[in-house]
Structure formats: C-alpha cells, structure tokens
Scaffold this motif. Sequence first.
Motif, PDB file in Angstrom:
ATOM      1  N   ILE A 162       1.108  36.399  42.529  1.00 48.54           N
ATOM      2  CA  ILE A 162       1.789  36.818  41.309  1.00 48.54           C
ATOM      3  C   ILE A 162       1.341  38.240  41.012  1.00 48.54           C
ATOM      4  O   ILE A 162       0.146  38.547  41.018  1.00 48.54           O
ATOM      5  CB  ILE A 162       1.472  35.881  40.131  1.00 48.54           C
ATOM      6  N   LYS A 167       5.745  38.187  38.190  1.00 54.63           N
ATOM      7  CA  LYS A 167       6.720  37.728  39.192  1.00 54.63           C
ATOM      8  C   LYS A 167       6.022  37.343  40.499  1.00 54.63           C
ATOM      9  O   LYS A 167       5.018  37.937  40.873  1.00 54.63           O
ATOM     10  CB  LYS A 167       7.754  38.822  39.453  1.00 54.63           C
ATOM     11  N   HIS A 168       6.602  36.359  41.195  1.00 61.25           N
ATOM     12  CA  HIS A 168       6.058  35.899  42.475  1.00 61.25           C
ATOM     13  C   HIS A 168       6.422  36.840  43.612  1.00 61.25           C
ATOM     14  O   HIS A 168       7.544  37.339  43.682  1.00 61.25           O
ATOM     15  CB  HIS A 168       6.607  34.503  42.820  1.00 61.25           C
TER      16      HIS A 168
END
Length: 183
Positions: A162, A167-168
């Motif tokens: 992350i 966000k991944h």
Amino acid sequence: MNIFAKCQFAIVLFSFVFAGCKDEEVVVPKSNLTFEGKDYELANGILIDFGKFPPHEGSGQELFLSSSGVTVHETAGKIDSIYGAGHAIFFQLFTAGVGELGEGEYTFDYSQGPFKTGSFVYSYAVFNADFVKRAENIYEMIQGTVTVKKDKTDYVITFDCIEDGGKHITGFFKGPLKVYDEK
C-alpha cells in the motif's frame, strides 16, 4: 457378449479416455505491476548487495524491477546511471542472503531500526517515468509484503503493498536478477 469381446470393448474405451488426456501446461503469469486497475510490464531485475549492515540484522540489499524501456548503465561492474522511460519498483530489504536475495517473506517495517532480517523499509514505485529528466510521480510504500522464491536461476517475486495515498500496488516478477556487489 463373450469375455473376449468385453475385453476388446474395455481396451477401446480406455484408449479413448487416455488419448484425451494431455499434460496440463502450467501458466506462469506475466511479470508486471498493477496499480489503479492498470497493468505495467516488468522485464528486468537487479539486486544491489551492500553486505552486512550494522546495527541492522542481515544484509542490506536493494531490489529494482523495471520495464524494458529502463536501462541500467554500468562502468567497471558498478552502476553508473539509470536512464530511459518506463515503470519500476524499488525495495530496500534486509535479508539473510549474501550475494543473492534470500527466499522468504519480507514485511514492511515502520520502525526507525535497527531493522530485522525479513523486513523491508524505504520502497517506492514509478509509472511512465522519464529517468533522464527525472520526471516521475513517486508512490512510496507504507505497508505490505514481498515474497521471494527461487526456481533454478530465476527468482519468483510477488508483492502486495500500500502506497502513502492508500492505494494498492501489487505485482509479480519471474526472471534472473543481475547482482551488483557494493560491499
């Protein structure tokens, strides 16, 4: 139906069954990064080995995975510069291995150290970056895992992280790593 005819029927039936069996092909995923639903190819991998890194545990190593448009230039076996355009992900790892990336799972470490074997610290990804002009948006990792396995001369690396915007960034890389000794 006599016994001979039953045996012939069974032989013919088994012939059809086994003729339809094929060796299953193992599908290896493509080496790539995934961010915001978009895939970015990875083609190259390098490992910079700094050796023992007191007061931290293990060896300090930097893993750099990049797309085909990114080139590492070296002079006398040492990295001189990185140029080109494309995508890359970078991890600072602490591993039990020396001269190679140790197999296992690495977990992001928030602490200020000393860092333990099996951890990674400052790490980032760039997408559509220009390494000559240094024009890029850097996505710094704040959590995640990196898993390393070895398959003969290839490394199989998966990561799920992350970045600081929440966000991944996930990915997979299978291939050799060019090792630079910076000890």
